[in-house]
Design an enzyme around this catalytic site. Sequence first.
Site, mmCIF file in Angstrom:
data_model
loop_
_atom_site.group_PDB
_atom_site.id
_atom_site.type_symbol
_atom_site.label_atom_id
_atom_site.label_comp_id
_atom_site.label_asym_id
_atom_site.label_seq_id
_atom_site.Cartn_x
_atom_site.Cartn_y
_atom_site.Cartn_z
ATOM 1 N N GLU A 299 33.684 65.241 11.285
ATOM 2 C CA GLU A 299 34.377 63.949 11.322
ATOM 3 C C GLU A 299 33.878 63.061 10.184
ATOM 4 O O GLU A 299 32.744 62.596 10.211
ATOM 5 C CB GLU A 299 34.132 63.273 12.676
ATOM 6 C CG GLU A 299 34.703 61.870 12.783
ATOM 7 C CD GLU A 299 34.201 61.133 14.017
ATOM 8 O OE1 GLU A 299 34.061 59.895 13.943
ATOM 9 O OE2 GLU A 299 33.938 61.784 15.048
ATOM 10 N N THR B 294 36.227 56.491 12.747
ATOM 11 C CA THR B 294 36.241 55.041 12.553
ATOM 12 C C THR B 294 37.603 54.590 12.036
ATOM 13 O O THR B 294 37.713 53.763 11.126
ATOM 14 C CB THR B 294 35.116 54.580 11.593
ATOM 15 O OG1 THR B 294 33.924 55.312 11.846
ATOM 16 C CG2 THR B 294 34.801 53.099 11.814
ATOM 17 N N LYS C 240 36.941 59.423 24.013
ATOM 18 C CA LYS C 240 35.632 59.214 23.399
ATOM 19 C C LYS C 240 34.888 58.095 24.128
ATOM 20 O O LYS C 240 35.306 56.941 24.098
ATOM 21 C CB LYS C 240 35.812 58.853 21.917
ATOM 22 C CG LYS C 240 34.528 58.448 21.211
ATOM 23 C CD LYS C 240 34.815 58.056 19.763
ATOM 24 C CE LYS C 240 33.569 57.501 19.092
ATOM 25 N NZ LYS C 240 33.798 57.168 17.673
#
Length: 213
Positions: A43, A74, A134
């Site tokens: 990621e 993000t 998440k």
Amino acid sequence: MQRLETIKKLSEYGLVAVIRANSKEEGIKIVEAVKKGGIKALEITMTVPGALDIIKELSDIYKDDKEILIGAGTVLDPETARACILAGAKYIVSPSLNPETVKLCNRYRIAIMTGIMTVKEAVEALELGVEILKVFPGNAFGPSIISSFKGPLPQGNFMPTGGVNLDNVKDWIKAGAVAVGTGSDLTKGASTGNYDLVTETAAKFVEAVRTAR
């Protein structure tokens, strides 16, 4: 099918490396070190300078490798998500729940993991079609939050990020996490240029997840 295959692989791997760096060059080195240690889901966060360039470069390098998953982290809005998808990201990760970002990813059949902290947010994410939730920041609660979420939402797939380290990763998995995301504890060797340590730590994370399962 691509979205379903991505979700299946993320669940199978059980481990996502969260890559943060001070430059594109450092980011590439961290990615290579992590991959060498056996982590296949990478990621690249949008806080890394040149993040989109890194995603595009890695996507080109590993376009024929069906095991490596390059994603973007993000991601705060649909505009950024679309840019990441165009750069080659196979999945999108966000620290919070933004319905418009989820809708965009659904439109292009790209997997998205949105950040949640409450049962209300978890339910909203599920209703939008999010497959993996998440739990962020994980260190605000600890592994017990997974079993707490699983009480009313046994159908949810939860992935904690934030505070996941070698000492507690087994606890997260045993608490019911489908996968975990780890960043600073995984890549801390990069701060001193010790990429061998990053590789060694990655291998330890892979083994810890495997044994916990």
